[in-house]
Design an enzyme around this catalytic site. Sequence first.
Site, mmCIF file in Angstrom:
data_model
loop_
_atom_site.group_PDB
_atom_site.id
_atom_site.type_symbol
_atom_site.label_atom_id
_atom_site.label_comp_id
_atom_site.label_asym_id
_atom_site.label_seq_id
_atom_site.Cartn_x
_atom_site.Cartn_y
_atom_site.Cartn_z
ATOM 1 N N ARG A 261 -19.606 -47.141 -94.863
ATOM 2 C CA ARG A 261 -20.374 -46.283 -93.957
ATOM 3 C C ARG A 261 -19.568 -46.054 -92.690
ATOM 4 N NH1 ARG A 261 -26.678 -46.800 -92.640
ATOM 5 N NH2 ARG A 261 -27.460 -46.440 -94.711
ATOM 6 N N ASP B 258 -36.532 -42.919 -97.338
ATOM 7 C CA ASP B 258 -35.428 -42.111 -97.854
ATOM 8 C C ASP B 258 -35.758 -41.484 -99.200
ATOM 9 O OD1 ASP B 258 -33.679 -42.735 -95.744
ATOM 10 O OD2 ASP B 258 -33.193 -44.650 -96.667
ATOM 11 N N GLU C 173 -38.020 -48.613 -102.812
ATOM 12 C CA GLU C 173 -39.159 -47.778 -102.420
ATOM 13 C C GLU C 173 -40.154 -47.554 -103.559
ATOM 14 O OE1 GLU C 173 -36.033 -47.261 -101.568
ATOM 15 O OE2 GLU C 173 -35.861 -46.436 -99.530
ATOM 16 N N GLN D 233 -33.479 -56.614 -97.106
ATOM 17 C CA GLN D 233 -34.088 -55.281 -97.035
ATOM 18 C C GLN D 233 -35.386 -55.226 -97.831
ATOM 19 O OE1 GLN D 233 -32.875 -52.079 -99.649
ATOM 20 N NE2 GLN D 233 -32.129 -50.938 -97.875
ATOM 21 N N THR E 17 -30.675 -55.216 -92.013
ATOM 22 C CA THR E 17 -31.910 -54.524 -92.373
ATOM 23 C C THR E 17 -32.781 -54.356 -91.137
ATOM 24 O OG1 THR E 17 -34.075 -54.903 -93.411
ATOM 25 C CG2 THR E 17 -32.663 -56.815 -93.216
ATOM 26 N N GLY E 18 -33.481 -53.234 -91.106
ATOM 27 C CA GLY E 18 -34.404 -52.970 -90.006
ATOM 28 C C GLY E 18 -35.520 -53.996 -89.936
HETATM 29 C C1 NOJ Z 1 -33.053 -47.729 -95.690
HETATM 30 C C2 NOJ Z 1 -32.868 -47.219 -94.317
HETATM 31 O O1 NOJ Z 1 -31.861 -47.952 -93.734
HETATM 32 C C3 NOJ Z 1 -34.143 -47.331 -93.559
HETATM 33 O O2 NOJ Z 1 -34.025 -46.834 -92.295
HETATM 34 C C4 NOJ Z 1 -35.090 -46.524 -94.335
HETATM 35 O O3 NOJ Z 1 -36.028 -46.082 -93.561
HETATM 36 C C5 NOJ Z 1 -35.382 -47.225 -95.576
HETATM 37 N N1 NOJ Z 1 -34.197 -47.132 -96.322
HETATM 38 C C6 NOJ Z 1 -36.594 -46.765 -96.345
HETATM 39 O O4 NOJ Z 1 -36.301 -45.745 -97.206
#
Ligand code: NOJ
Length: 803
Positions: free
Chosen positions: A356, A495, A639, A692, A711-712
């Site tokens: 990335r 996403d 997801e 994640q 990860t967020g």
């Molecule tokens: C990974 C991304 O980094 C995160 O920001 C995103 O919102 C999620 N995927 C969910 O799809």
Amino acid sequence: MKYGYFDDVNREYVIDRPDTPTPWVNYLGSPEYGAIISNNAGGYSFAKSGANGRILRYVFNNFDQPGRYIYLRDDDNQDFWSASWQPVGKDLKDYISKCHHGLGYTKMVADYAGIHSEATYYVPKGKSYEVWAIEVTNTSDKERHLTLTGYAEFTNHSNYEQDQVNLQYSLFISRTAFQENRIVQQIHGNLNALEEDEQVDEKNVTERFFGLAGNPVSSFCGDKKAFLGRYNGYDKPLGVTSGDLGDTNNYNENPCGALASKVTLAPNESKTLVFLLGEKYSNEAQAIVDSYKDAKTTVQAEVDELRAEWGGRLESLQVKTPSPVFDTMINTWNAYNCYMTFIWSRAASLIYCGLRNGYGYRDTVQDIQGIIHLAPEMAVDKIRFMLSAQVDNGGGLPLVKFTHNPGHVDTPDDASYVQETGHPAYRADDALWLFPTVYKYIAETGNTAFLDEVIPYANKGEATVYDHLKAAIQFSMDNLGPHGMPAGLHADWNDCLRLGAQGESSFVALQYYYALSILKIFAKQKADTEYMTFLDSEQESMGEKIQELCWDDDRFVRGYTEAGERIGEACAPEANMWLNPQSWAVISGLADDRQAELAMDNVFNRLNTSYGAILMDPPYHKHAFDGALAVIYNQGNKENAGIFSQSQGWLILAEALRGKGERAFTYFMENAPAAQNDQADIRQLEPYCYGQFTEGPASPNHGHSHVHWLTGTASTVMVGCVEGILGLRPDLDGLKLAPAIPKDWDSFKMDKNFRGKELHITVENPNHKESGFSKLILNGQELPEAYLPEDLLLDQNEITLVL
Ligand code: NOJ
């Protein structure tokens, strides 16, 4: 099954069973010089870029080899082992090992055959090379003769893909030479006739070194094949079994740095050797190796410096609650994880290979939130940077290149941007994340002047922070769908939801609604009355639309497809219940109490599992609409009905905002890495960092977590815990205290730095409530509400809140 424990005093996670289900890693250094190291010394190093500055080779996907290996050989009986359990992998009945992952360093301690070894790996503060220091002690009662060998496997090319796949080229550009106490590897060494700054095809000589200080080199090897022997692995290298590296250099094929050193130890005697690795030209490399002559003292001072630096970064909030899991996460490991996502974004881990070439907009803006309460000044620099990556139409650049040049970059409107980044269009949510992030920074610091700071846009022009935020609102208003809710565009937070310009996202609508509330606070602060009136009416009409279009008896739906179908209706055969619209209906303030209760109970009953709540249910299989990209994943993953852990943080926050401490804490515990320390065979990931996602019940591997560290989740859970469970909610004028905790907590303590003042807060819960307020005492004075106005605070403050 358990593989280690938390040492909270030293802020270390100690792995005492080295055969962990996956490599459990730590981060060393900085993006200037980064290193990832596993509990078996696997991992890689790089200068500036994981993909383009790769120095150490690594095979991804859980193979966890090669690594930073230090071999020990008993020259009297030819037995050999390694300072980390792998690669030699001695029988664990005879080989006792502990890997201490600390903040900014990792130490491997091993006892085998009467030899105690401690190998400490770190990147010294502010430096761009790494240290592998090994202290060996003879714990037997006879004199011992050892050979210690350090092994580093250089890449043939700084670009890791070129190194791995373009072999017709990369095998013929590298060579090594031995100089005094180090192996020098040159890539494109034949370009050494060029003048300084001259290049051929953008190439010049790259030079790496692997050196030894503290003891003389007895033999060396610069060639991987010669070191290993033709059919040997890292567990039995010829250079180690024979006790002599043969003084071989490399020319073509695969280089390495291997240095051996002979050590004789009387009983109880110790010796420290230091291997040094980096990408430096000769003079600098020599100076670095020379600076470790006093090996033990220098190493100790440098490790102490790292510990002090990291300890300092965590000091601004420390808690003592009845939950050791909560304390270890908030005081150390979740905080450290937040710093890692803040520093590394999604650049480099054992999952992200370094390819990335930039920051994801939404990821980075959210990552900042995780450290605002600890290091607001560090946070605001990144906020400025992200504002400078907002396009003048108000949208965020989906990917902000590491080479970002504010005011001059191309955007998703330009073919060049799309081609280079692979992002074909704007996403609906990116710039909306600025609102909570900017608000949290201003509320934490009281720095309202930040609103007037002028910051460039990504492509052209500049504006104050306040106007940047207005532009973000305008972007959403300019991109509405047919019902008047924000369009889903290329994606929203999810996403895998491609709702398009004609589809609509309830998540974005709720974010937008929330953003309007925040902007109202700023508009009031700036006495921008006309705009306040606009915001009021805009919020009212958007609120009505969301209520009318998205409420479905006991849940909020996920949005509308381009064909006009409602996503997430109760009657849909698949994906009829979604997590994020429920938590965000609460966080945004849109849901009324009845809706909040129905929706959040529905989450608990329909989506929650013992490892966290799944993103939606049932998974997509036969009924996915065109933009429901989640169907590409195995059910129960990512997801497609996985437990997408980032969302768990919003769930904690939403329940805490409702005062539901029991639920908030339950959600925290379900997904907290430390809470699963004893279930490592199920979770698989490190018990000290978030992943994640966790596989949901639709998967045969329910509970197995993936995508470690970056990860967020780190920041959303931190915010859920700090603002939610602990109830530390700053606003422009002070600090609101609104904890939401398990009823059985009698009391807990927090030490918080707030705008330079020290707050020592005790929360008492004599009536075993999960939230609420009966008394607040600040420095002996009773206050009328659970709120600490900044102007009443002294340098040191004793505060008691009674629930
Ligand atoms: C990974 C991304 O980094 C995160 O920001 C995103 O919102 C999620 N995927 C969910 O799809």
